[in-house]
Scaffold this motif. Structure first.
Motif, PDB file in Angstrom:
ATOM      1  N   ARG A 203     -55.258 -93.841 -35.546  1.00 60.06           N
ATOM      2  CA  ARG A 203     -56.617 -93.345 -35.018  1.00 60.06           C
ATOM      3  C   ARG A 203     -57.823 -94.360 -34.847  1.00 60.06           C
ATOM      4  O   ARG A 203     -57.648 -95.683 -35.240  1.00 60.06           O
ATOM      5  CB  ARG A 203     -57.093 -92.449 -36.075  1.00 60.06           C
ATOM      6  N   GLN A 204     -58.523 -93.970 -33.777  1.00 57.66           N
ATOM      7  CA  GLN A 204     -59.544 -94.905 -33.242  1.00 57.66           C
ATOM      8  C   GLN A 204     -61.081 -94.326 -33.676  1.00 57.66           C
ATOM      9  O   GLN A 204     -61.420 -93.202 -33.146  1.00 57.66           O
ATOM     10  CB  GLN A 204     -59.397 -95.363 -31.946  1.00 57.66           C
TER      11      GLN A 204
ATOM     12  N   THR B 176     -68.377-101.087 -30.652  1.00 60.07           N
ATOM     13  CA  THR B 176     -67.117-101.664 -31.402  1.00 60.07           C
ATOM     14  C   THR B 176     -66.305-100.714 -31.799  1.00 60.07           C
ATOM     15  O   THR B 176     -66.514 -99.646 -32.586  1.00 60.07           O
ATOM     16  CB  THR B 176     -67.574-102.652 -32.804  1.00 60.07           C
ATOM     17  N   SER B 177     -64.796-100.794 -31.230  1.00 52.40           N
ATOM     18  CA  SER B 177     -64.035 -99.790 -31.652  1.00 52.40           C
ATOM     19  C   SER B 177     -63.213-100.152 -32.385  1.00 52.40           C
ATOM     20  O   SER B 177     -62.676-101.518 -32.584  1.00 52.40           O
ATOM     21  CB  SER B 177     -63.327 -99.287 -30.146  1.00 52.40           C
TER      22      SER B 177
ATOM     23  N   GLU C 119     -65.054 -90.368 -33.960  1.00 55.04           N
ATOM     24  CA  GLU C 119     -63.428 -90.711 -33.524  1.00 55.04           C
ATOM     25  C   GLU C 119     -63.135 -90.320 -32.255  1.00 55.04           C
ATOM     26  O   GLU C 119     -63.807 -89.332 -31.630  1.00 55.04           O
ATOM     27  CB  GLU C 119     -62.664 -89.815 -34.715  1.00 55.04           C
ATOM     28  N   VAL C 120     -62.501 -91.124 -31.701  1.00 52.14           N
ATOM     29  CA  VAL C 120     -62.011 -90.836 -30.143  1.00 52.14           C
ATOM     30  C   VAL C 120     -60.559 -90.557 -30.243  1.00 52.14           C
ATOM     31  O   VAL C 120     -59.678 -91.145 -30.621  1.00 52.14           O
ATOM     32  CB  VAL C 120     -62.454 -92.116 -29.589  1.00 52.14           C
TER      33      VAL C 120
ATOM     34  N   GLU D  95     -50.046 -93.362 -25.307  1.00 50.51           N
ATOM     35  CA  GLU D  95     -49.931 -94.491 -24.512  1.00 50.51           C
ATOM     36  C   GLU D  95     -50.944 -95.384 -25.457  1.00 50.51           C
ATOM     37  O   GLU D  95     -50.507 -96.645 -25.845  1.00 50.51           O
ATOM     38  CB  GLU D  95     -50.195 -94.367 -23.103  1.00 50.51           C
ATOM     39  N   ASP D  96     -52.059 -94.981 -25.384  1.00 50.83           N
ATOM     40  CA  ASP D  96     -53.145 -95.854 -26.346  1.00 50.83           C
ATOM     41  C   ASP D  96     -52.669 -95.987 -27.662  1.00 50.83           C
ATOM     42  O   ASP D  96     -52.722 -97.104 -28.185  1.00 50.83           O
ATOM     43  CB  ASP D  96     -54.538 -95.055 -26.430  1.00 50.83           C
ATOM     44  N   ALA D  97     -52.058 -95.108 -28.522  1.00 49.25           N
ATOM     45  CA  ALA D  97     -51.861 -95.138 -29.617  1.00 49.25           C
ATOM     46  C   ALA D  97     -50.679 -96.282 -29.770  1.00 49.25           C
ATOM     47  O   ALA D  97     -50.667 -97.304 -30.575  1.00 49.25           O
ATOM     48  CB  ALA D  97     -51.458 -94.069 -30.174  1.00 49.25           C
ATOM     49  N   PHE D  98     -49.726 -96.335 -28.908  1.00 49.35           N
ATOM     50  CA  PHE D  98     -48.416 -97.070 -28.751  1.00 49.35           C
ATOM     51  C   PHE D  98     -48.796 -98.501 -28.514  1.00 49.35           C
ATOM     52  O   PHE D  98     -48.259 -99.435 -29.272  1.00 49.35           O
ATOM     53  CB  PHE D  98     -47.540 -96.579 -27.694  1.00 49.35           C
TER      54      PHE D  98
END
Length: 308
Positions: free
Chosen positions: A224-225, A253-254, A278-279, A284-287
């Motif tokens: 999670r971001q 800041t992420s 939360e975004v 793909e982003d998580a991986f």
């Protein structure tokens, strides 16, 4: 009958002193579309070749369709379809001759499926295989693999180099294969949007080590971001468990976490004055964050400016 079509126990492979696959414990459920993910050199192709009995493991074991992978009989192999990367064909044969040649090795051959896949990829049966484009070769290879109606289909980066139309055709064919619950697909791919579209479960291999094996949605829920908005004065942040990566810009800041809990989220909210949201992350982003370089990052152009 086991509920898993593939099971490995401590599967390990060394090439010389280099460990390519380390203590792999993997289970692929029957009837699933299983995405096998990892960066180049992660050990995916070596694992697939061990499962097929093409490469002998250094130690450990693996069962495919309930049989030891190193002792698969011809009848066992007839239940498995394998499409390696590269889509090799005999270029001097016509497409029709390729089909007849392949059919001779199988007791069961569904000519209707072979013809249907050729039609789907708009292939001329009289054309030479050597004159096909990369996407057309992929279609021919897929037709050759699907015609025996295998119980297990193993695809090693099948969409590599294909255009969007050919990739879509490949995905549609994969979904066709698993229309019944007794068919299973294991496939590796770097095109994570395709994986996200079709996979039920995924496994993530990183430098030969299994880092995750779960439902696709479970993986996305656990990576999670969160983004903190600020005016250039970044709020102080404590050491937080599960923090994978921090990315900074002038006003944001992420923070990307694995397995962050409610208590940690609340702690960040208190420190930042609730300027956090939360975004949603794609697969793909998580991986990429999960297997990428850990730590704090910023735009590389900013780093260059700081050097001057």
């Amino acid at each position: 009958m086991s509920e898993y079509v593939i099971e490995t126990q401590g599967l390990t492979k060394y090439f010389g002193k280099t460990c390519v696959v380390s203590e792999l414990n993997l289970k692929v459920p029957k009837g699933s579309i299983f995405g096998f993910l990892g960066r180049n050199g992660a050990g995916k192709s070596t694992t697939i070749r061990m499962l097929l009995g093409l490469v002998e493991p250094s130690r450990g074991s693996a069962q495919v369709l309930g049989k030891d992978c190193w002792n698969l009989s011809p009848d066992d192999r007839a239940r498995i379809g394998y499409l390696p990367e590269g889509h090799h064909v005999y270029g001097w044969m016509t497409i029709e001759e390729c089909g007849k040649f392949q059919a001779a090795f199988y007791k069961h051959w569904n000519a209707s499926i072979f013809e249907a896949v050729l039609s789907h990829f708009r292939l001329d049966r009289k054309g030479r295989a050597g004159n096909l484009s990369r996407g057309q070769r992929a279609g021919l290879c897929l037709a050759l693999v699907l015609a025996p109606e295998p119980e297990l289909l193993i695809l090693d980066d099948p969409a590599l180099g294909l255009d969007p139309v050919a990739r879509r055709s490949l995905i549609q064919s994969m979904l066709y294969v698993t229309r019944t619950t007794d068919r299973t697909i294991l496939f590796s791919s770097h095109l994570l949007s395709d994986v996200e579209r079709v996979a039920d479960e995924i496994a993530v291999l990183d430098l030969g080590t299994l880092r995750a094996s779960c439902k696709l949605e479970t993986f996305r829920q656990h990576v999670r971001q969160f983004v903190i908005r600020h005016d250039g004065n970044e709020p102080p942040l404590p050491d937080l468990p599960g923090l994978l990566q921090t990315f900074r810009t002038d006003t944001e800041t992420s923070l990307t976490f694995a397995n962050i809990g409610p208590a940690e989220i609340q702690r960040i909210q208190v420190l930042t004055g609730n300027r956090i949201e939360e975004v949603p992350l794609s697969l793909e982003d998580a991986f990429v964050t999960y297997v990428g370089e850990r730590g704090a990052k910023s735009f590389f152009t900013k780093d260059l400016e700081d050097v001057k």
